[in-house]
Motif scaffolding. Sequence first.
Motif, PDB file in Angstrom:
ATOM      1  N   LEU A  13      37.582  27.999  39.699  1.00 24.14           N
ATOM      2  CA  LEU A  13      37.447  28.494  41.061  1.00 24.14           C
ATOM      3  C   LEU A  13      37.957  29.923  41.202  1.00 24.14           C
ATOM      4  O   LEU A  13      37.301  30.777  41.820  1.00 24.14           O
ATOM      5  N   GLY A  16      35.674  32.360  39.478  1.00 27.41           N
ATOM      6  CA  GLY A  16      34.443  32.515  40.234  1.00 27.41           C
ATOM      7  C   GLY A  16      34.608  33.444  41.416  1.00 27.41           C
ATOM      8  O   GLY A  16      33.780  34.344  41.646  1.00 27.41           O
ATOM      9  N   LEU A  17      35.673  33.274  42.176  1.00 25.19           N
ATOM     10  CA  LEU A  17      35.839  34.117  43.359  1.00 25.19           C
ATOM     11  C   LEU A  17      36.191  35.560  42.985  1.00 25.19           C
ATOM     12  O   LEU A  17      35.768  36.514  43.655  1.00 25.19           O
ATOM     13  N   LYS A  20      32.936  37.225  41.859  1.00 28.41           N
ATOM     14  CA  LYS A  20      32.065  37.469  43.013  1.00 28.41           C
ATOM     15  C   LYS A  20      32.596  38.629  43.834  1.00 28.41           C
ATOM     16  O   LYS A  20      31.833  39.446  44.372  1.00 28.41           O
ATOM     17  N   GLN A 104      38.546  26.799  47.059  1.00 24.44           N
ATOM     18  CA  GLN A 104      37.181  26.405  47.399  1.00 24.44           C
ATOM     19  C   GLN A 104      36.689  27.162  48.622  1.00 24.44           C
ATOM     20  O   GLN A 104      35.554  27.671  48.644  1.00 24.44           O
ATOM     21  N   CYS A 107      35.954  30.723  47.742  1.00 26.36           N
ATOM     22  CA  CYS A 107      34.688  30.808  47.000  1.00 26.36           C
ATOM     23  C   CYS A 107      33.497  30.766  47.956  1.00 26.36           C
ATOM     24  O   CYS A 107      32.551  31.558  47.855  1.00 26.36           O
ATOM     25  N   VAL A 112      30.164  32.089  46.427  1.00 25.89           N
ATOM     26  CA  VAL A 112      30.114  31.303  45.196  1.00 25.89           C
ATOM     27  C   VAL A 112      29.575  29.916  45.541  1.00 25.89           C
ATOM     28  O   VAL A 112      30.025  29.276  46.492  1.00 25.89           O
TER      29      VAL A 112
END
Length: 778
Positions: A13, A16-17, A20, A104, A107, A112
Amino acid sequence: MKIVCIGGGPAGLYFGLLMKQLNPNHDITVVERNKPYDTFGWGVVFSDATMDNMREWDPTTALSIQQAFNHWDDIELLFKGHRIRSGGHGFVGIGRKKLLNILQARCEALGVRLVFEQEADSDDDYADADLIIASDGINSRLRTRHAGVFKPDIVVRPNRYIWLGTHKLFDAFTFDFRRTEHGWFQAHIYKFDDTTTTFIIECPEHVWQAHGLDQADPAQSVAFCEKLFAETLDGHPLMSNARHLRGSAWLNFQRVVCEQWWLKNSHGSHVVLMGDAVHTAHFAIGSGTKLAIEDAIELVRQFKRHGDSAEHIGAVLHDYQEARRIETLRLQNAAWNAMEWFEVCGDRYCDQLPPEQFMYSMLTRSQRISHENLRLRDRAWLEGYERWFAEQAGLPANPALPPVPPMFTPYTVRSVTLKNRVVVSPMAQYSAVDGVPGDHHLVHLGARAMGGAALVMAEMTCTSPEARITPGCPGLWNDEQRDAWAHIVDWVHQHSSAKIGLQLGHAGAKGATRRGWDGIDQPLDATLSAGHPEAPWPLVSASPQQYLAGVSQTSSEMTRAQMDEVRDQFVAATRRAAEAGFDWLELHCAHGYLLSSFISPLTNHRADAYGGSLLNRLRFPLEVFAAVRTAWPEHLPMSVRISAHDWVEGGITPADAVEIARAFKAAGADLIDCSSGQVSKREKVTFGRMFQTPFADRIRQEAGIATMAVGAISEADHVNTIISAGRADLCAVARPHLANPAWTLTEAARIGYTAVAWPAPYRSGKQQLEAGFARARG
């Protein structure tokens, strides 16, 4: 790039963030097998330093975490009716579910894509991805699928633990130790939100089984723990997590280390491991989440450095692995040390150490925190401990004066009181003539005696001409040598407050070699005729051997008559050592020399009563020790140097060393000098600062005998930490004393301890040295 993160834990997580955020054009998906906003577990812990990194890389996420986390500085110990607290440790606790929910949500806010309730068994399912992050946990399927490339090393540890929670709140990271009729349990306790506390309970396998917990269901295990820790829980129940407790409630920790962290698969996608999939660190230092978060940060840092496009992925992953490997191994080593401490504390420390020292040992268990680091964290607590330690060493309490550092407390053995805990190791000088020590030895030992150490050990001194390592080794087989030693001993006694000791030994199969600077362990010239001062001599050992295969001279197996002769030579040398006035005698039973060759199965292949079992292999060394102890004055101390680890499979192990120490203790030894190695050239030693200290620690606690720690001890901070924690009673310092004879006085000035006495002729330099270090400290 198209990026897929398999596993929706902190690593996947957060990476991913961050990616991004770095480039919104990346197509990033996180695939998680659990339901949305669903997770298991209680609280997780990471350090202030990790939070600082997160603030730098994504202040929005860091702020959300900061608003949700619980921060504390204190560590509290509950032990044997005592409550001891130390501050300045800087931990952050947050619920695992809350942390993942924050990540979450962040994201989703950044775009994401989060995919839940989807199993990801193979990277083949994402053939169009440029980058696949395998952050799928300790049982990573992707790591298993490519195990031939990743080469994971997975070690299952022996202790059992159960991860529970409670609504009783604690204001410190609390460790609670409880004794039962079958052994010790310990709880790791920390609050992670306004209503809930993590409560991890751990115990050795044999204790777990003795209580029948291997047959207990989760509810029974929880009930047992509630009863055991009832005093601490104060009426609050313990809570289990249904998902966490599927199957067995009690788990074994698995240590994961991977040789390779990334690969390029047959579809051209790059797969990289992250978080628990590539490395694990024991909860004893709360580092798993820290490692995962910092993995993510480093990988994004490398993309930012190289360029965040597909053509740079190979270079990025190469540099990511190199950058993270060292830091990860460092933290894993610290976690390993902490884990091992908790695994053995019940058998090794709980019954042996008083609560004050137990607390110190626990705080320094990882070797990341040292004596001076504790001073930075909580000066008042450490100074209180230093005063307690000094009182235990027999110094009168004087609150008007600064506390005495533990390394400068006295230590008494039989009739000999050492002024501090520093010993100058016996170090070969190869400078004797016909075994007679000369002016070099006077200057060498005299300078170090004046340099502040409490005990100066002369190098291994040989019991016969055939017992020498080299032609330059000193001896004690005649009166001329005795008188030369007496001159040195008298000088040390007259001009310093140091004691001086002698190490007696026989080189065995490692004899008849050149002086160290002419080729260490290389044999003497066999073409020289007998009688030449540099000619080799016949060698004896427990069994025939060559120390350097194909190079060294081959020794012959000792006969019983030769054993009698050698024993009597040790006795004669001992009597001369007493006549010379030495304060301390050490028997050398280490490093593959003669007596060591009997102890190690690597060098003892005898078929008689002196070979086979450890008890048999110890028979001759113990016989020599007993004869020497009888010849040595009763009021003077005697130590034994052993190799506590051969570092070769099939050789002496640290467990064997405990039995060896017990045998010498029973025979009358006062102290075990805990070295290792040098028995076989096949050894594979794990070096590092204070790398042999764990042997001294284990022997001291389990065999119940005083120990001397040796090996890569180079700072006052090392000595103070070792002595304070009770890992050894004395510290032998070798190479630093070669570089600086006044090492002890220098280190006293370095740490600001000015009460140490200097030799009168040198006192004018004391204040200048202390002032220089004071300026450097600021």
